[in-house]
Structures are given as structure tokens and as C-alpha cells.
Scaffold this active site. Structure first.
Site, short mmCIF file in Angstrom:
data_model
loop_
_atom_site.label_atom_id
_atom_site.label_comp_id
_atom_site.label_asym_id
_atom_site.label_seq_id
_atom_site.Cartn_x
_atom_site.Cartn_y
_atom_site.Cartn_z
N ASP A 131 -3.76 4.29 -3.83
CA ASP A 131 -3.30 3.65 -2.60
C ASP A 131 -4.48 3.50 -1.64
O ASP A 131 -5.12 4.48 -1.27
CB ASP A 131 -2.21 4.51 -1.94
CG ASP A 131 -1.77 3.91 -0.62
OD1 ASP A 131 -0.99 2.92 -0.65
OD2 ASP A 131 -2.19 4.40 0.44
N TYR A 135 -8.62 1.79 6.15
CA TYR A 135 -9.36 2.99 5.81
C TYR A 135 -10.87 2.78 5.78
O TYR A 135 -11.64 3.74 5.77
CB TYR A 135 -8.90 3.55 4.46
CG TYR A 135 -7.43 3.87 4.36
CD1 TYR A 135 -6.62 3.98 5.50
CD2 TYR A 135 -6.82 4.06 3.12
CE1 TYR A 135 -5.27 4.26 5.40
CE2 TYR A 135 -5.48 4.35 3.01
CZ TYR A 135 -4.70 4.44 4.16
OH TYR A 135 -3.36 4.71 4.05
N LYS A 137 -3.51 -2.64 1.65
CA LYS A 137 -2.65 -3.01 2.77
C LYS A 137 -3.30 -4.00 3.72
O LYS A 137 -4.50 -3.94 3.98
CB LYS A 137 -2.24 -1.76 3.54
CG LYS A 137 -1.62 -0.66 2.69
CD LYS A 137 -1.18 0.51 3.56
CE LYS A 137 -0.91 1.74 2.73
NZ LYS A 137 -2.14 2.40 2.28
N HIS A 151 0.80 -3.09 6.42
CA HIS A 151 0.54 -1.70 6.79
C HIS A 151 1.55 -1.17 7.81
O HIS A 151 2.00 -0.02 7.69
CB HIS A 151 -0.88 -1.57 7.35
CG HIS A 151 -1.46 -0.20 7.22
ND1 HIS A 151 -2.75 0.04 6.82
CD2 HIS A 151 -0.92 1.02 7.42
CE1 HIS A 151 -2.97 1.35 6.80
NE2 HIS A 151 -1.87 1.96 7.16
#
Length: 312
Positions: A51, A56, A85, A118
């Protein structure tokens, strides 16, 4: 749901023809080198679901870990289920495909198995991931609806490089709205869920519509009150000779959800994959005897991710 002899290899069917590995490794790790090392350790431990997220800022490190595994011949691309995402600043339809393609390039893969919105909240479009006004308040984007973003996501599936689409940090009420208008239904929704936040209503709705519910913070994110110190969980762990973390993750899979777990420690990563089925009476104990109800992450209210310690 199809289950092999080992719970850790469970795959959950979606409304389409595909299946999603229940055990997922989350890559929300701030340092890129640590991200790469942890991802490699997760793949070596047996995780086949990664994931990721634009937010990030480490997709390149995950991509490097996957590429090295492919070059070493230990894995092939078809062995992995890769999720990433769409961030809140890219909700406008014209921004969705460029964001998706950028994630593919960073991850060094031609296809994404599931591309997820997200959060349902649109932020002001632009390069700044966390746009704020002079008073520190989030700047939202009122010029786009979630339905419009979803339609742009559907076009990614039409184009062939995105196998499925989904949502994260969403309530059952908002999910109902999307399912009602969707041409392509979500394959997966990712929400905070653990024994203190089981989300039974959302899980029932997902089951009804062939959607996989994937639990993040499946161990409570080391927050207080502690899921892993709950007396029901610790007593079961002693009886079945597993750690409290393994009990909580086994519970997640046995009740029909996927889960995400994250660590930079190889031993902890291996432990999280080494789960075994719990006795049925233990499953009933967790459902009936745990009465604590806590949401640790307020992202469903604001669109801003983050775990906030509770005041004591």
C-alpha cells in the site's frame, strides 16, 4: 472469501473477477532508505500486497525495492498487488490522470492494481500538498465534487493501466453516495478499523456490494487506550500462543477484512505475516466482550491524516 490452509495467504474476492491479498504492508515510512529496506523485508516475509501513496513521498523507494526483487528473480510483477492513492490536491478531473501516471513512474510499474482516492476531501489544487491560509486553516476546493473525481478515476480503468479503483477514509454514508452513481464500483475501501473500531455497518455494506474493506491502524497505531494491551486480546494471545498483534490481525482476516500493518523492523514484519486462525470462541469474545470504542484518526472529519493522542 477464499482461504488456503494458512490464514496469512487469504485472498478476498471483489465484485469483479479479481481477488485482493488480505495481508497488506503499508509504506507510510518517512525515510526513503528505511522504506526500501522495510519493503524488501515485507516481500521476503511473504507480503504480496503493498500500500503506497503520493502523499507518502516515497513511491520511488517502494519501486526500487520491487524492481530489485524482479531483477533477482524472486518475484514477478503478477505476484504483487500494488495500491497507491490520489492526493487531495489532485481531485479535479484534469489532474487525476497526470497524478496517476506520476505514481506509476515513481513506482516503476506499468499498471496499478488499485488506485484509491486518499480522502473524500478536495484541497486547493497545486503543488503544495497541505495548503493553508494565513490562520493555518486547510484551504478546501469547492470547485469539484467527489462524484466528478470518481468519474475521472473510472476513466483510468477504461484506459487499461488501472485494474481497479477505491476510496479511503470514507464513511458508510459517503460510500453509499458513490456506489449509487458509480459506473465502476469501488473494489476496496480503506478505513481505520481495529477491535476498538470494528466498523460493522461499513463492513456489512461492503459485503453487500462486493467491496473489500481494508483496515489501516489494525493494531491501534500504538495509541492509548491500547488495543494490544486489552485484557481480552492478551488473554486470547496467551491461550493460542501468539502475540497480541497476531491475534488482532488474525481477527481482522477471519471476520472478512483485509489489513495493513507497517514496521521498519524485520522481526516485527515477519511476526505480522505469521498469523494463524483463531478458535471461533475467541472471535466471539472479541466481538462481544470488547466494549471500548475509539477512533484514533480524525481524517474522516477533515481530510487531514494524522493520529492525535487523546487527552488523559
Amino acid at each position: 472469501m477464499t482461504t488456503s490452509d494458512a490464514l496469512r495467504y487469504t485472498r478476498i474476492s471483489t465484485h469483479g473477477s479479481g481477488t485482493i491479498p488480505a495481508a497488506g504492508f503499508g509504506t507510510l515510512i518517512p525515510d526513503p532508505l528505511a522504506t526500501k529496506q522495510a519493503t524488501k523485508a515485507a516481500l521476503e516475509a511473504g507480503f504480496r500486497h503493498l500500500d503506497c501513496a503520493e502523499r507518502y513521498r516515497n513511491e520511488e523507494a517502494v519501486g526500487d525495492a520491487m524492481r530489485e526483487a524482479f531483477e533477482e528473480g524472486t518475484l514477478q510483477r503478477r505476484d504483487l498487488f500494488v495500491t497507491t492513492k490520489l492526493w487531495n490536491t489532485n481531485h479535479r478531473p484534469e489532474r487525476v490522470k497526470p497524478a496517476f501516471d506520476a505514481s506509476r513512474r515513481r513506482l516503476q510499474v506499468d499498471t496499478i492494481d488499485c488506485y484509491i482516492i486518499h480522502t473524500p476531501f478536495a484541497f486547493r489544487p497545486g503543488d503544495e500538498q497541505d495548503p493553508r491560509d494565513e490562520r493555518g486553516r486547510v484551504i478546501y476546493d469547492s470547485g469539484v465534487t467527489l462524484a466528478q473525481t470518481w468519474q475521472a478515476m473510472e476513466r483510468l480503468v477504461d484506459d487499461g493501466h488501472c485494474r481497479s479503483i477505491g476510496l479511503s477514509d470514507i464513511t458508510v454514508e459517503k460510500l453509499r453516495e458513490i456506489v449509487a452513481i458509480a459506473r465502476i464500483r469501488p473494489a476496496m475501501v480503506q478505513v481505520e478499523s481495529h477491535p476498538y473500531l470494528p466498523e460493522w455497518d461499513l463492513l456489512d455494506f461492503c459485503r453487500e456490494h462486493g467491496i473489500v474493506l481494508q483496515a489501516f491502524a489494525a493494531l491501534g497505531h500504538a495509541m492509548e487506550p491500547s488495543v494490544l494491551q486489552d485484557p481480552v486480546i492478551t488473554a486470547i494471545a496467551q491461550r493460542v500462543h501468539k502475540t497480541p498483534a497476531q491475534v488482532a490481525l488474525a481477527w481482522a482476516v477471519q471476520r472478512g477484512t483485509a489489513f495493513l500493518t507497517t514496521s521498519t523492523k524485520p522481526q516485527r514484519i515477519r511476526e505480522s505475516f505469521d498469523i494463524s486462525a483463531l478458535p471461533e470462541d475467541s472471535m466471539e469474545e472479541i466481538r462481544d466482550r470488547i466494549t471500548t470504542s475509539v477512533r484514533f484518526n480524525a481524517v474522516v472529519e477533515t481530510g487531514v491524516p494524522g493520529f492525535i493522542p487523546r487527552a488523559k
